[in-house]
Design an enzyme around this catalytic site. Structure first.
Site, PDB file in Angstrom:
ATOM      1  N   THR A 170     -11.835 -34.499  -3.213  1.00  0.00           N
ATOM      2  CA  THR A 170     -12.074 -34.218  -1.831  1.00  0.00           C
ATOM      3  C   THR A 170     -11.837 -35.626  -1.075  1.00  0.00           C
ATOM      4  O   THR A 170     -11.263 -35.707   0.193  1.00  0.00           O
ATOM      5  CB  THR A 170     -13.817 -34.138  -1.557  1.00  0.00           C
ATOM      6  N   SER A 171     -12.074 -36.743  -1.438  1.00  0.00           N
ATOM      7  CA  SER A 171     -11.837 -38.037  -0.700  1.00  0.00           C
ATOM      8  C   SER A 171     -10.169 -38.232  -0.699  1.00  0.00           C
ATOM      9  O   SER A 171      -9.844 -38.515   0.611  1.00  0.00           O
ATOM     10  CB  SER A 171     -12.061 -39.237  -1.386  1.00  0.00           C
ATOM     11  N   GLY A 228     -13.884 -31.152  -6.621  1.00  0.00           N
ATOM     12  CA  GLY A 228     -14.267 -32.574  -7.307  1.00  0.00           C
ATOM     13  C   GLY A 228     -14.340 -33.483  -6.269  1.00  0.00           C
ATOM     14  O   GLY A 228     -13.779 -33.447  -5.023  1.00  0.00           O
ATOM     15  N   CYS A 229     -15.085 -34.452  -6.700  1.00  0.00           N
ATOM     16  CA  CYS A 229     -15.500 -35.653  -5.723  1.00  0.00           C
ATOM     17  C   CYS A 229     -14.109 -36.544  -5.447  1.00  0.00           C
ATOM     18  O   CYS A 229     -13.950 -36.793  -3.984  1.00  0.00           O
ATOM     19  CB  CYS A 229     -16.656 -36.393  -6.184  1.00  0.00           C
ATOM     20  N   TYR A 230     -13.353 -36.736  -6.546  1.00  0.00           N
ATOM     21  CA  TYR A 230     -12.258 -37.650  -6.190  1.00  0.00           C
ATOM     22  C   TYR A 230     -11.088 -36.865  -5.221  1.00  0.00           C
ATOM     23  O   TYR A 230     -10.528 -37.116  -4.515  1.00  0.00           O
ATOM     24  CB  TYR A 230     -11.494 -38.289  -7.453  1.00  0.00           C
TER      25      TYR A 230
END
Length: 346
Positions: free
Chosen positions: A153-154, A149-151
């Site tokens: 990953t960061s 997911g995007c969150y």
């Protein structure tokens, strides 16, 4: 040399359209087909005018995409990708899922947060979590990838170097993250309706976001001890980008310069993670439309709190770009092939 034939299922959504935008610049692949259940028979440029005179691809049935492709990307809501992954596995095709179906290892966690069980349990045993910089060797051998997911990953990239040190810290981590509206997907909801987003800024799904177990799973695997988080996402009135501010309470004073150097050393051979110079702060503006993750480190000596700031483009490094990076690893292409995207300067 024959090019790799790739297909996109769910190409009418934001993630699928972003995949196509990036793959059209990839020198080692050819788009074998694109699918959308809602738009079969229609050209992609009718839905996304930016593809006018660039791509004349027409949406076709998913089975036609699978038959024509060596590798299939799926960009679909949770619970839909597993049957497609089974078709790909039966046809000996590789599969990269941009949805949530193959991100969680534990079926109980998946059922608790997504309200459905695993449908293809054997496939989950084969699937590899595709956080590119952390699991490259496993990705190279994989046939099924659960794209993060995007969150996660960061957050995972920001915390990984810390998790591999001997520094003692409170294993309850506080995460304050903000995302652009594309993170909510293409389907319109009350929360993403323009009048409610424009000139507004608010948290959502406070301490109850579905990325929570994925983040905890990743951090626990990195740290080899249980890590828990309090995760509060917010919606920004912008199209794309994620900025995550992460607070870690250290159990004792640390040598910040040594920790900073450890971050630099950890990512020095990873093209897409940029550890910013001391004193600078990550800004999502300077990663937009790129596959970069920018990380800045800050230390509150008064409270012994490490503050990490991480910025990515949620549609590129947080979705389509990382999926292509994983494909590059799987097939031995240059890791940055198709991803040499320069962020804007202003």
């Amino acid at each position: 040399m024959n090019k790799l034939q790739v297909g996109i299922i769910g190409a009418s959504g934001y993630g699928g359209a972003e995949l196509l935008r990036l793959l059209l610049n990839h020198n080692q692949v050819e788009i074998a087909g694109i699918n959308s259940r809602s738009y079969i028979g229609k050209p992609i440029c009718e839905l996304y005018p930016g593809f006018q005179e660039i791509s004349d691809l027409v949406f076709v049935d998913e089975d036609a995409v699978i038959a024509a492709s060596d590798l299939i990307f799926a960009s679909l809501p949770h619970g839909i990708s597993e049957p497609i992954a089974k078709k790909c596995a039966d046809a000996n095709k590789c599969f990269i899922d941009l949805g949530a179906d193959f991100r969680l290892h534990d079926e109980a966690d998946y059922q608790a947060w997504y309200n459905v069980p695993f449908k293809e349990k054997a496939l989950h045993e084969q699937a590899v979590y595709g956080l590119s910089e952390i699991y490259p060797e496993q990705i190279k051998q994989a046939k099924i990838i659960g794209n993060p997911g995007c969150y996660p990953t960061s957050i995972g990239l920001a915390l990984y170097p810390l998790m591999t040190t001997n520094y003692a810290f409170d294993e309850h981590v506080i995460i304050d993250a903000k995302s652009g509206v594309t993170g909510a997907g293409k389907e319109l909801s009350e929360g993403s309706h323009f009048p409610n987003v424009n000139e507004a800024f608010h948290p959502y799904k406070v301490a109850n976001h579905r990325h929570t177990p994925e983040i905890e799973q990743t951090l626990t695997e990195m740290h080899k001890q249980k890590v828990q988080i309090t995760f509060v996402p917010h919606l920004l009135p912008i199209s794309r980008g994620i900025i995550s501010t992460i607070y870690v309470k250290m159990n004792e004073a640390i040598n910040f310069d040594d920790l900073y150097q450890h971050y630099v050393d950890t990512y020095k051979n990873h093209t897409f993670v940029r550890v910013l110079e001391n004193g600078k702060c990550a800004n999502l503006k300077y990663v937009q439309y790129s596959n970069y993750c920018d990380i800045s480190l800050h230390y509150d000596t008064r409270t012994h709190t490490l503050v990490l700031v991480s910025a990515i483009d949620n549609m590129v490094k947080g979705a389509a770009g990382q999926a292509i990076q994983n494909m590059n690893l799987m097939y031995g292409f240059a890791e940055d092939e198709g991803l040499k995207l320069i962020p804007p300067s202003f």
